[in-house]
Design an enzyme around this catalytic site. Structure first.
Site, mmCIF file in Angstrom:
data_model
loop_
_atom_site.group_PDB
_atom_site.id
_atom_site.type_symbol
_atom_site.label_atom_id
_atom_site.label_comp_id
_atom_site.label_asym_id
_atom_site.label_seq_id
_atom_site.Cartn_x
_atom_site.Cartn_y
_atom_site.Cartn_z
ATOM 1 C CG HIS A 1 -4.989 -4.986 -2.009
ATOM 2 N ND1 HIS A 1 -3.996 -4.075 -1.739
ATOM 3 C CD2 HIS A 1 -5.959 -4.756 -1.078
ATOM 4 C CE1 HIS A 1 -4.350 -3.331 -0.698
ATOM 5 N NE2 HIS A 1 -5.534 -3.719 -0.289
ATOM 6 C CG ASP B 1 -5.435 -0.255 -0.643
ATOM 7 O OD1 ASP B 1 -6.299 -0.530 -1.506
ATOM 8 O OD2 ASP B 1 -5.598 -0.492 0.561
ATOM 9 C CG HIS C 1 -6.050 -5.797 2.639
ATOM 10 N ND1 HIS C 1 -6.786 -4.657 2.400
ATOM 11 C CD2 HIS C 1 -6.937 -6.714 3.118
ATOM 12 C CE1 HIS C 1 -8.060 -4.888 2.719
ATOM 13 N NE2 HIS C 1 -8.168 -6.125 3.153
ATOM 14 C CG ASN D 1 -9.342 -2.442 0.384
ATOM 15 O OD1 ASN D 1 -8.111 -2.487 0.343
ATOM 16 N ND2 ASN D 1 -10.000 -1.879 1.395
ATOM 17 C CG HIS D 2 -8.557 2.161 0.115
ATOM 18 N ND1 HIS D 2 -9.119 3.252 0.760
ATOM 19 C CD2 HIS D 2 -8.347 1.248 1.081
ATOM 20 C CE1 HIS D 2 -9.221 3.001 2.052
ATOM 21 N NE2 HIS D 2 -8.765 1.785 2.272
ATOM 22 C CG ASP E 1 -1.928 -1.089 1.264
ATOM 23 O OD1 ASP E 1 -1.717 -2.120 0.613
ATOM 24 O OD2 ASP E 1 -2.951 -0.917 1.963
ATOM 25 C CG HIS F 1 -3.286 3.922 1.837
ATOM 26 N ND1 HIS F 1 -4.577 3.935 1.346
ATOM 27 C CD2 HIS F 1 -3.116 2.698 2.389
ATOM 28 C CE1 HIS F 1 -5.154 2.775 1.594
ATOM 29 N NE2 HIS F 1 -4.286 1.999 2.220
#
Length: 305
Positions: A164, A82, A238, A114-115, A54, A56
């Site tokens: 992910h 992500d 994740h 998932n984002h 990730d 982010h």
């Protein structure tokens, strides 16, 4: 059309943590969608390669990641999703990764997390950030249309699976991933959802996930999945890992986390995993960059997902 795009210019602009004019972003997104359309749900990648978790929206830490692992195209990368939400620079982060993908399509593989979802980004920051920086939601619409084209997994030399989240009780073979319809918003349940949302746990089989989506999966089902599919490692992201990476299940599964000092307050280090031609594993650890810059006054979201 694609040959006429100023890709080098866009890469350089994005590297400076600047976002593109709206119409340029639209063209960039269209170009990347053309490339992603050619990729399999389980995209084959050849070693040597470096695997990342990730990000982010932590743009300056992404620059530190490239400083640690090598710049594109000198290093071949798989990013396990992500890219956006929570950090202050989701737009610039995703734009930079898209520009690199457009310029060096065979040197960077972008998986969905998932984002990478319209629903999630409307809650965790990316939607609001696009609205704030562009003054409208068009950029968000262009980027989220790319989300639907992102591939679900990568397979390195037929032996290392990157995804992910994790496994699904409805998926026993890689071929079952290959036939998933991916050009849509992430469903609330089923195999596509599980690949994005599931987590490994110290159990043997399956348990419902406290996240409300995906499953907790254990050592026995992981060993079975790897045996059936001829794998020797599953890489996933994740979950925040304070030490940057964490092995489970006799080193047959590893969580890689690549956002240092997550949400600018968790105090964790980050890692990337480099695999050479023999698939020997080398974890590179890096820390959040310490630099003076004006942080936008937007509150960070609590860690729920």
């Amino acid at each position: 059309m694609s040959n006429a795009l100023p890709l080098d210019e866009w890469v350089e602009t994005a590297r400076q943590c600047k976002y593109l004019p709206e119409n340029d972003l639209k063209k960039l997104c269209e170009r990347v969608k053309e490339l992603l359309l050619e990729e399999s749900n389980v995209q084959p990648v050849r070693s040597p390669v470096t695997i990342c978790g990730d990000i982010h929206g932590q743009f300056y830490d992404l620059l530190e990641l490239f400083k640690t692992g090598g710049e594109v195209p000198d290093t071949n990368y798989v990013f396990m999703g992500d890219f956006v939400d929570r950090g202050y620079y989701s737009l610039e982060t995703f734009t930079y990764l898209l520009a690199l993908k457009a310029r060096y399509p065979d040197k960077i593989t972008l998986l969905r997390g998932n984002h990478e979802s319209r629903q999630i980004t409307q809650v965790y920051g990316f939607y609001d950030e696009c609205q704030q920086k562009y003054g409208n939601v068009n950029a968000w619409k262009y980027c989220t249309s790319v989300f639907d084209f992102l591939t679900l997994a990568a397979i390195i030399d037929g032996k290392v699976l990157c995804v992910h989240g994790g496994l699904s009780p409805k998926v026993r073979t890689l071929d079952q991933i290959r036939i998933i319809s991916r050009n849509l918003e992430i469903p609330h349940e089923g195999p596509f959802c599980d690949l994005m949302w599931s987590d490994p746990e110290d159990i043997e089989q399956w348990q419902p996930s406290p996240r409300g989506a995906g499953w907790l999966f254990g050592s026995k089902v992981t060993a079975e999945f790897e045996h059936i599919n001829g794998l020797n490692l599953i890489c996933r992201a994740h979950q925040l890992v304070q030490e940057g990476y964490r092995y489970m299940f006799d080193n047959s599964l590893v969580t890689v986390w690549s956002a240092p000092n997550y949400c600018y307050r968790c105090g964790n280090v980050a890692s990337i995993l480099s695999l050479n031609e023999n698939l020997d594993r080398d974890f590179k650890i890096f820390q959040a960059v310490q630099e003076e810059r004006n942080i936008p006054t937007r509150p960070t979201m609590q860690y729920f997902f």
